[in-house]
Design a protein around this motif. Structure first.
Motif, PDB file in Angstrom:
ATOM      1  N   LEU A 111      96.944  58.709 -33.931  1.00  0.00           N
ATOM      2  CA  LEU A 111      98.291  58.504 -34.454  1.00  0.00           C
ATOM      3  C   LEU A 111      99.342  58.637 -33.352  1.00  0.00           C
ATOM      4  N   GLY A 112      99.055  59.443 -32.338  1.00  0.00           N
ATOM      5  CA  GLY A 112      99.951  59.504 -31.174  1.00  0.00           C
ATOM      6  C   GLY A 112      99.993  58.174 -30.449  1.00  0.00           C
ATOM      7  N   LEU A 113      98.831  57.550 -30.271  1.00  0.00           N
ATOM      8  CA  LEU A 113      98.770  56.224 -29.647  1.00  0.00           C
ATOM      9  C   LEU A 113      99.520  55.197 -30.493  1.00  0.00           C
ATOM     10  N   GLU A 114      99.340  55.288 -31.799  1.00  0.00           N
ATOM     11  CA  GLU A 114     100.006  54.334 -32.694  1.00  0.00           C
ATOM     12  C   GLU A 114     101.527  54.495 -32.622  1.00  0.00           C
ATOM     13  N   ILE A 115     102.012  55.738 -32.676  1.00  0.00           N
ATOM     14  CA  ILE A 115     103.452  55.992 -32.637  1.00  0.00           C
ATOM     15  C   ILE A 115     104.064  55.551 -31.308  1.00  0.00           C
ATOM     16  N   SER A 116     103.314  55.698 -30.226  1.00  0.00           N
ATOM     17  CA  SER A 116     103.850  55.386 -28.891  1.00  0.00           C
ATOM     18  C   SER A 116     104.193  53.911 -28.724  1.00  0.00           C
ATOM     19  N   GLY A 117     103.474  53.038 -29.424  1.00  0.00           N
ATOM     20  CA  GLY A 117     103.690  51.603 -29.283  1.00  0.00           C
ATOM     21  C   GLY A 117     103.106  51.024 -28.007  1.00  0.00           C
ATOM     22  N   VAL A 118     102.381  51.824 -27.237  1.00  0.00           N
ATOM     23  CA  VAL A 118     101.819  51.403 -25.947  1.00  0.00           C
ATOM     24  C   VAL A 118     100.406  50.846 -26.149  1.00  0.00           C
ATOM     25  N   SER A 119     100.044  49.823 -25.393  1.00  0.00           N
ATOM     26  CA  SER A 119      98.678  49.296 -25.429  1.00  0.00           C
ATOM     27  C   SER A 119      97.720  50.314 -24.824  1.00  0.00           C
ATOM     28  N   PHE A 120      96.457  50.294 -25.286  1.00  0.00           N
ATOM     29  CA  PHE A 120      95.531  51.329 -24.815  1.00  0.00           C
ATOM     30  C   PHE A 120      94.074  50.874 -24.883  1.00  0.00           C
ATOM     31  N   ILE A 121      93.264  51.474 -24.005  1.00  0.00           N
ATOM     32  CA  ILE A 121      91.800  51.457 -24.126  1.00  0.00           C
ATOM     33  C   ILE A 121      91.391  52.903 -24.334  1.00  0.00           C
ATOM     34  N   TRP A 122      90.646  53.156 -25.388  1.00  0.00           N
ATOM     35  CA  TRP A 122      90.269  54.519 -25.747  1.00  0.00           C
ATOM     36  C   TRP A 122      88.750  54.614 -25.850  1.00  0.00           C
ATOM     37  N   VAL A 123      88.166  55.517 -25.057  1.00  0.00           N
ATOM     38  CA  VAL A 123      86.730  55.777 -25.130  1.00  0.00           C
ATOM     39  C   VAL A 123      86.511  56.993 -26.025  1.00  0.00           C
ATOM     40  N   VAL A 124      85.812  56.796 -27.133  1.00  0.00           N
ATOM     41  CA  VAL A 124      85.537  57.872 -28.089  1.00  0.00           C
ATOM     42  C   VAL A 124      84.055  58.220 -28.011  1.00  0.00           C
ATOM     43  N   ARG A 125      83.760  59.507 -27.872  1.00  0.00           N
ATOM     44  CA  ARG A 125      82.371  59.947 -27.765  1.00  0.00           C
ATOM     45  C   ARG A 125      82.036  60.951 -28.862  1.00  0.00           C
ATOM     46  N   PHE A 126      80.777  60.898 -29.293  1.00  0.00           N
ATOM     47  CA  PHE A 126      80.259  61.849 -30.277  1.00  0.00           C
ATOM     48  C   PHE A 126      78.978  62.462 -29.723  1.00  0.00           C
ATOM     49  N   PRO A 127      78.688  63.719 -30.072  1.00  0.00           N
ATOM     50  CA  PRO A 127      77.436  64.325 -29.611  1.00  0.00           C
ATOM     51  C   PRO A 127      76.229  63.547 -30.123  1.00  0.00           C
ATOM     52  N   VAL A 128      75.146  63.576 -29.349  1.00  0.00           N
ATOM     53  CA  VAL A 128      73.908  62.921 -29.768  1.00  0.00           C
ATOM     54  C   VAL A 128      73.457  63.536 -31.090  1.00  0.00           C
ATOM     55  N   GLY A 129      73.119  62.689 -32.043  1.00  0.00           N
ATOM     56  CA  GLY A 129      72.692  63.173 -33.346  1.00  0.00           C
ATOM     57  C   GLY A 129      73.826  63.388 -34.326  1.00  0.00           C
ATOM     58  N   GLU A 130      75.065  63.263 -33.862  1.00  0.00           N
ATOM     59  CA  GLU A 130      76.230  63.414 -34.731  1.00  0.00           C
ATOM     60  C   GLU A 130      76.290  62.248 -35.707  1.00  0.00           C
ATOM     61  N   LYS A 131      76.435  62.546 -36.980  1.00  0.00           N
ATOM     62  CA  LYS A 131      76.444  61.490 -37.993  1.00  0.00           C
ATOM     63  C   LYS A 131      77.781  60.764 -38.059  1.00  0.00           C
ATOM     64  N   MET A 132      78.838  61.394 -37.562  1.00  0.00           N
ATOM     65  CA  MET A 132      80.158  60.776 -37.610  1.00  0.00           C
ATOM     66  C   MET A 132      80.249  59.627 -36.614  1.00  0.00           C
ATOM     67  N   GLY A 133      80.785  58.483 -37.054  1.00  0.00           N
ATOM     68  CA  GLY A 133      81.024  57.344 -36.190  1.00  0.00           C
ATOM     69  C   GLY A 133      82.498  57.000 -36.187  1.00  0.00           C
ATOM     70  N   LEU A 134      82.851  55.894 -35.536  1.00  0.00           N
ATOM     71  CA  LEU A 134      84.263  55.507 -35.427  1.00  0.00           C
ATOM     72  C   LEU A 134      84.925  55.321 -36.787  1.00  0.00           C
ATOM     73  N   ASP A 135      84.221  54.657 -37.698  1.00  0.00           N
ATOM     74  CA  ASP A 135      84.817  54.388 -39.017  1.00  0.00           C
ATOM     75  C   ASP A 135      85.153  55.676 -39.755  1.00  0.00           C
ATOM     76  N   ASP A 136      84.303  56.701 -39.560  1.00  0.00           N
ATOM     77  CA  ASP A 136      84.543  57.986 -40.226  1.00  0.00           C
ATOM     78  C   ASP A 136      85.624  58.793 -39.522  1.00  0.00           C
ATOM     79  N   ALA A 137      85.674  58.684 -38.190  1.00  0.00           N
ATOM     80  CA  ALA A 137      86.544  59.562 -37.407  1.00  0.00           C
ATOM     81  C   ALA A 137      87.991  59.097 -37.342  1.00  0.00           C
ATOM     82  N   LEU A 138      88.218  57.788 -37.276  1.00  0.00           N
ATOM     83  CA  LEU A 138      89.575  57.270 -37.107  1.00  0.00           C
ATOM     84  C   LEU A 138      90.349  57.269 -38.423  1.00  0.00           C
ATOM     85  N   PRO A 139      91.653  57.449 -38.371  1.00  0.00           N
ATOM     86  CA  PRO A 139      92.470  57.410 -39.591  1.00  0.00           C
ATOM     87  C   PRO A 139      92.298  56.071 -40.315  1.00  0.00           C
TER      88      PRO A 139
END
Length: 440
Positions: free
Chosen positions: A276-304
């Motif tokens: 949400l900070g990236l969204e509010i800023s209005g700035v373009s971005f590349i974001w690398v998101v990492r999860f621990p091995v075996g973590e069930k959470m993925g991007l769809d679950d983690a992002l707003p």
């Protein structure tokens, strides 16, 4: 050193973390080009990616097999290691000392270059009649701060910008680790080099940390040699093309690159605030998101909910990995939202990109203060203990959009040039000292 002179053998022994192995490997490559024969020792799982990617055929790899059966071989590294297994990994390495002694006996190096995380390696080398020297993969500012507070806690640190309050010292994991380490009790400076070495090496440059290098030398009563920034130059790979193509459509210095390293994982709440900070800023971005091995959470679950649709082509979100130095070196990138791991700071300076600091653990809070002190970035302000979307957006805009960012860009550009110009001199001094040590 000329080809006619003796080719000395050096054994490198870093801690079991990519952020430690990488600078050791880079130093190894530079020494090979100066007529040293270099061996890099670590666990097979740590060496595998280096074996595959290294372009230096003369770098020789040596497997260290851990004795413990309590931890699977895939976890003989800090990368993707579940937090609760870190003490087990540290114990497993210590319990494998005799395996390392066998490596010393087989290689018979002239010099052991070891990591401050395992001072016992120096003592073992001495028992085998081998000279040793410590390399600090972290910076001199952080290291001098740690040494100061672990050895003379009643005195104020002489540099105000890195001075820690009593509460900050009590919470500092890295200070507590050094203070309470069994290896360092009653001999708290032992990890600053074996008895054969009159100097220590640090992964830095006088142009960035000159005053801290001098103070560290005063504290440990040894010469401190900066070896230059031990990071790899960006290498073009075919799978980099999607990042380069996307960046090429953006304006110069208009994009923020977001990454928190390979060994820290944001909580779901932290991911939401960053998003949400990236969204509010209005700035373009590349974001690398990492999860621990075996973590069930993925991007769809983690992002707003709806975040990716709302930012559209303004943002590229990738899971797991991205070519960090390649992205940072692209002219469209104008800021680096970072956890302030030391390697990331050095890459930002090398690639001339100001830092938006969100330190999380270990040496990162001190690295963040150094970034602000030298004028190459700012730290995101916390609300109590937490980072908030509003402050993240504010910091991003200050660096990438507002006039303050132009000053930071000029500062990092100047510093980068100075570091590069000084690199060969610093390495040549180091090589001369290593040759003297090898000769005995």
């Amino acid at each position: 050193m000329s080809c006619e002179q003796k080719c000395y053998k050096i054994l490198m022994f870093p801690w079991l973390a990519h952020g430690h192995i990488s600078p050791f490997a880079e130093l190894a490559k530079r020494l090979i080009h100066r007529n040293f024969r270099v061996f890099l020792c670590s666990t097979p799982v740590n060496l595998e990616p280096f074996r595959k990617s290294t372009e230096e055929p003369s770098l020789e790899f040596v497997d260290l097999h851990l004795s413990s059966t309590e931890i699977p071989k895939k976890y003989h590294t800090t990368k993707n290691l579940p937090t609760h297994l870190m003490p087990t990994l540290k114990t497993a390495l210590i319990e494998s000392k005799e395996n390392f002694r066998n490596v010393l006996k087989i290689i018979k190096p002239d010099i052991l270059v070891y990591d401050f995380m395992q001072p016992w390696a120096s003592a073992m080398a001495s028992e085998e009649g081998i000279s040793s020297i410590v390399l600090f993969p972290c910076g001199a500012a952080c290291t001098s701060c740690i040494v100061h507070y672990t050895n003379q806690p009643e005195m104020e640190f002489p540099f105000e910008s890195l001075r820690l309050s009593e509460t900050e010292r009590e919470k500092s994991e890295i200070i507590n680790t050094v203070t309470n380490s069994d290896d360092n009790k009653d001999e708290s400076l032992r990890f600053f080099g074996g008895p054969s070495a009159s100097f220590i090496m640090v992964n830095s440059s006088n142009k960035l940390e000159g005053k801290y290098i001098s103070y560290l030398s005063e504290l440990v009563k040894k010469e401190v040699l900066p070896v230059g920034f031990l990071i790899q130059e960006p290498v073009q790979k075919s799978d980099d093309s999607m990042f380069v193509d996307w960046l090429s459509k953006k304006n110069t210095k208009s994009v923020v690159f977001v990454s928190f390293g390979s060994e820290y994982f944001l909580t779901k709440e932290e991911i939401e605030e960053v998003a949400l900070g990236l969204e509010i800023s209005g700035v373009s971005f590349i974001w690398v998101v990492r999860f621990p091995v075996g973590e069930k959470m993925g991007l769809d679950d983690a992002l707003p909910q709806g975040f990716q649709n709302r930012v559209g082509d303004r943002g590229m979100i990738v899971e797991g990995w991205a070519p960090q130095t390649k992205i940072l070196s692209h002219p469209s990138v104008g800021g680096f939202l970072s956890h302030c791991g030391w390697n990331s700071i050095l890459e930002a300076v090398t690639c001339r990109v100001p830092v938006i600091a969100m330190p999380m653990q270990l040496d990162q809070p001190m690295n963040s203060r150094l970034v602000a002190e030298v004028g190459i970035g700012i730290e995101v302000q916390r609300d109590g203990e937490e980072f908030t979307r509003e402050e993240i957006a504010k910091a991003i805009k200050k660096v990438v959009v507002e006039d303050d960012g132009k000053d930071m860009a000029r500062n990092v550009d100047k510093l980068s040039s100075e570091v590069r110009e000084n690199r060969d001199d610093e390495m040549n001094t180091t090589v001369s000292k290593l040759v003297q040590l090898a000769k005995g």
